[in-house]
Design a protein around this motif. Structure first.
Motif, short mmCIF file in Angstrom:
data_model
loop_
_atom_site.label_atom_id
_atom_site.label_comp_id
_atom_site.label_asym_id
_atom_site.label_seq_id
_atom_site.Cartn_x
_atom_site.Cartn_y
_atom_site.Cartn_z
N ARG A 166 1.02 -0.98 0.20
CA ARG A 166 -0.34 -0.73 -0.01
C ARG A 166 0.73 1.32 0.08
O ARG A 166 1.89 1.08 0.28
CB ARG A 166 -1.43 0.19 1.08
CG ARG A 166 -2.05 -1.36 1.45
CD ARG A 166 -2.90 -0.72 0.06
NE ARG A 166 -3.98 0.06 0.69
CZ ARG A 166 -5.00 0.72 0.01
NH1 ARG A 166 -5.37 -0.40 -0.86
NH2 ARG A 166 -5.77 1.71 0.63
N ALA A 167 0.74 2.55 -0.44
CA ALA A 167 0.60 4.21 -0.95
C ALA A 167 0.52 4.63 -0.23
O ALA A 167 -1.26 4.53 -0.66
CB ALA A 167 1.68 3.33 -1.83
N TRP A 168 0.70 6.03 0.63
CA TRP A 168 -0.42 6.99 0.49
C TRP A 168 0.04 8.15 -0.60
O TRP A 168 1.63 8.27 -0.82
CB TRP A 168 -0.03 7.14 1.81
CG TRP A 168 -0.75 6.53 2.77
CD1 TRP A 168 -1.87 6.07 2.64
CD2 TRP A 168 -0.50 6.18 4.30
NE1 TRP A 168 -2.14 5.31 3.47
CE2 TRP A 168 -1.33 5.28 4.53
CE3 TRP A 168 1.37 6.63 5.08
CZ2 TRP A 168 -1.37 5.19 5.77
CZ3 TRP A 168 0.65 5.70 5.90
CH2 TRP A 168 0.22 5.21 6.49
N THR A 179 4.51 10.60 -2.18
CA THR A 179 4.02 9.26 -1.98
C THR A 179 5.09 8.07 -0.94
O THR A 179 6.61 8.98 -1.03
CB THR A 179 4.79 8.55 -3.28
OG1 THR A 179 3.61 9.38 -4.70
CG2 THR A 179 3.77 7.37 -3.43
N VAL A 180 4.48 8.18 -0.03
CA VAL A 180 5.36 7.48 0.66
C VAL A 180 4.63 5.62 0.73
O VAL A 180 3.92 5.09 0.16
CB VAL A 180 4.37 7.58 2.48
CG1 VAL A 180 4.60 6.50 3.31
CG2 VAL A 180 4.32 8.84 2.68
N ARG A 195 -4.19 9.54 0.41
CA ARG A 195 -5.20 9.30 -1.15
C ARG A 195 -3.93 8.10 -0.93
O ARG A 195 -3.09 7.62 -1.45
CB ARG A 195 -5.21 10.00 -1.89
CG ARG A 195 -5.96 8.68 -2.91
CD ARG A 195 -6.03 9.78 -4.08
NE ARG A 195 -7.60 9.21 -5.38
CZ ARG A 195 -7.35 9.42 -6.10
NH1 ARG A 195 -7.60 11.20 -6.62
NH2 ARG A 195 -8.42 9.22 -7.31
N GLY A 196 -4.89 6.61 -0.34
CA GLY A 196 -4.68 5.20 -0.42
C GLY A 196 -4.37 4.85 -1.58
O GLY A 196 -5.06 5.03 -2.65
N VAL A 197 -3.46 4.37 -2.21
CA VAL A 197 -3.34 3.38 -3.02
C VAL A 197 -2.67 1.82 -3.25
O VAL A 197 -1.44 1.98 -2.52
CB VAL A 197 -2.40 4.73 -4.47
CG1 VAL A 197 -2.41 3.53 -5.22
CG2 VAL A 197 -2.74 5.63 -4.25
N ASP A 198 -2.99 1.46 -3.85
CA ASP A 198 -2.97 -0.40 -3.59
C ASP A 198 -1.67 -0.29 -4.42
O ASP A 198 -2.33 -0.51 -6.25
CB ASP A 198 -3.99 -1.58 -3.78
CG ASP A 198 -3.48 -2.77 -3.57
OD1 ASP A 198 -2.11 -2.80 -3.58
OD2 ASP A 198 -4.85 -3.92 -3.86
N VAL A 199 -0.32 -0.76 -4.66
CA VAL A 199 0.46 -1.17 -5.37
C VAL A 199 0.89 -2.58 -5.47
O VAL A 199 1.96 -2.75 -6.48
CB VAL A 199 1.29 -0.01 -5.34
CG1 VAL A 199 1.83 1.70 -5.44
CG2 VAL A 199 2.16 -0.98 -3.86
N ARG A 200 0.19 -3.27 -5.31
CA ARG A 200 0.38 -4.46 -5.48
C ARG A 200 -0.11 -5.43 -6.93
O ARG A 200 -0.71 -4.69 -7.16
CB ARG A 200 -0.44 -5.80 -4.42
CG ARG A 200 -0.43 -5.04 -3.03
CD ARG A 200 -0.78 -5.63 -1.91
NE ARG A 200 -2.84 -5.67 -2.24
CZ ARG A 200 -3.75 -5.90 -0.63
NH1 ARG A 200 -3.48 -6.88 -0.23
NH2 ARG A 200 -4.59 -5.73 -1.41
#
Length: 371
Positions: A166-168, A179-180, A195-200
């Motif tokens: 997960r990234a923010w 981005t975190v 804002r959460g982003v799924d990077v899987r």
């Protein structure tokens, strides 16, 4: 016997000597000397030729032919995103810093309460604290309360837990701040919008989408897309919804790339899948998405042509089966007649050979029909 020469003959001889050798002239290309056509020299010397002349032919009224440039086919537009919108690392602190700041803020609030005399006497007696000064709530106490409370809010309010996969995407007043992607307990500025982003790595199975084969026959295709978010800034801020954008790109690629019909074989299906993968990957790359594969899972004819194509396919299969049966019958008859005649078991003339071939063909065809 002498021959008298006149001034006219001498003038014609001088003019002939001064004229250049006779030439064969090509109206469209160049001039070739005549003597080169009748030379016996095995290694002729190169003669400089004049450049090609293209002009209007005399007496014909024909205009020179000018080739018009072929019209350029416009290439499909590639989506463009702000070049400055590129993922970069955000500045965050370890979670221990936020915990320490929050504890200091709580301690400051407790000290302000003790200074104002708001701590109960039982708590003062239970704890080894000095006597309460009973100063009351003055400006100094309120200032200490405000500073300590703000410190506690910022310390505890900025604590966040980063998770793997997960990234923010952080923003401040509508501006991208980084981005975190780190995991664990972190401290992020609480004023930043997260804002959460799924990077899987993800799989997406589409619903039946319209497509066509190489002949233009309408199909319905269900695809499996393996993809992930590569650039979180462009995926989250460059488009409204990256998943919807990916779905539309897959549907657009199916209209450009022909899909093989069911039963065409494994190699054509792999070719269609590779072409779809390249097309979709090129379309979604500018918005930060990475596509690994686009594979057709189920390909079937559209409802409006399904019945017709089914009958056509059955007819093709029957024709192939009939051709294979006829080929096997002919091979069997030829092999039987050849063995009988070569081994000398029977002596046949042309009429008897034709009759035998006819009988064997009928017998073999009847056997295949029963099978």
């Amino acid at each position: 016997m002498s021959t008298a020469t006149t001034p006219e003959s001498e003038g014609s001889a001088d003019a002939a000597a001064s004229r250049p050798p006779r030439l064969i002239q090509n109206e469209a290309t160049t001039e070739i000397p005549v003597h080169l056509l009748f030379r016996d020299d095995p290694d002729p010397q190169p003669v400089p030729a004049h450049p090609t002349v293209v002009a209007r032919r005399q007496g014909t009224g024909e205009q020179p032919r000018v080739r018009r440039p072929a019209p350029k086919v416009p290439r499909p537009a590639v989506p463009e995103v702000d070049p400055e919108l590129v993922e970069r690392r955000a500045r965050v602190l370890p979670g221990a810093v936020g915990v320490l700041a929050g504890m200091c803020g709580l301690a400051g609030c407790a000290a302000a309460s003790w200074w104002a005399g708001l701590v109960p006497r039982l708590a003062v007696r239970a704890l080894p604290l000095p006597a309460t000064p009973d100063a009351g709530l003055g400006p100094a106490q309120w200032a200490l309360y405000a500073g300590a409370g703000a410190l506690a809010l910022f310390g505890f309010g900025g604590l966040a837990r980063g998770r793997t996969g997960r990234a923010w995407v952080l923003g401040l007043f509508g501006r991208y701040r980084g981005t975190v992607r780190r995991a664990g307990l972190l401290w992020v500025n609480p004023l930043l919008l997260r804002r959460g982003v799924d990077v899987r790595l993800r799989h997406w199975r589409s619903e039946p989408m319209p497509a066509a084969d190489a002949s233009g026959v309408a199909l319905r295709v269900v695809t499996l897309v393996v993809w992930r978010v590569r650039d979180t800034a462009r995926a989250a801020l460059g488009v409204e919804d990256h998943e919807t954008f990916l779905r539309e790109c897959v549907e657009a690629a199916l209209t450009r790339v022909p899909v093989e019909v069911p039963g065409a074989g494994r190699a054509p299906a792999e070719t269609s899948g590779d072409a779809l993968t390249r097309s979709v990957a090129a379309d979604v790359a500018p918005v930060g998405l990475e596509v690994f594969s686009v594979r057709p899972l189920r390909v079937e004819y559209a409802p409006e042509v399904a019945a017709v194509m089914q009958r056509r396919r059955i007819a093709v299969l029957e024709a192939e089966h009939r051709a294979s049966v006829i080929g096997s019958v002919v091979d069997s008859v030829e092999d039987t007649v050849t063995r009988l005649t070569v081994r000398g078991l029977v002596a046949l003339d042309d009429y008897e050979r034709k009759a035998l071939v006819k009988d064997l063909t009928v017998a073999f065809c009847a056997g295949h029909g029963e099978g």
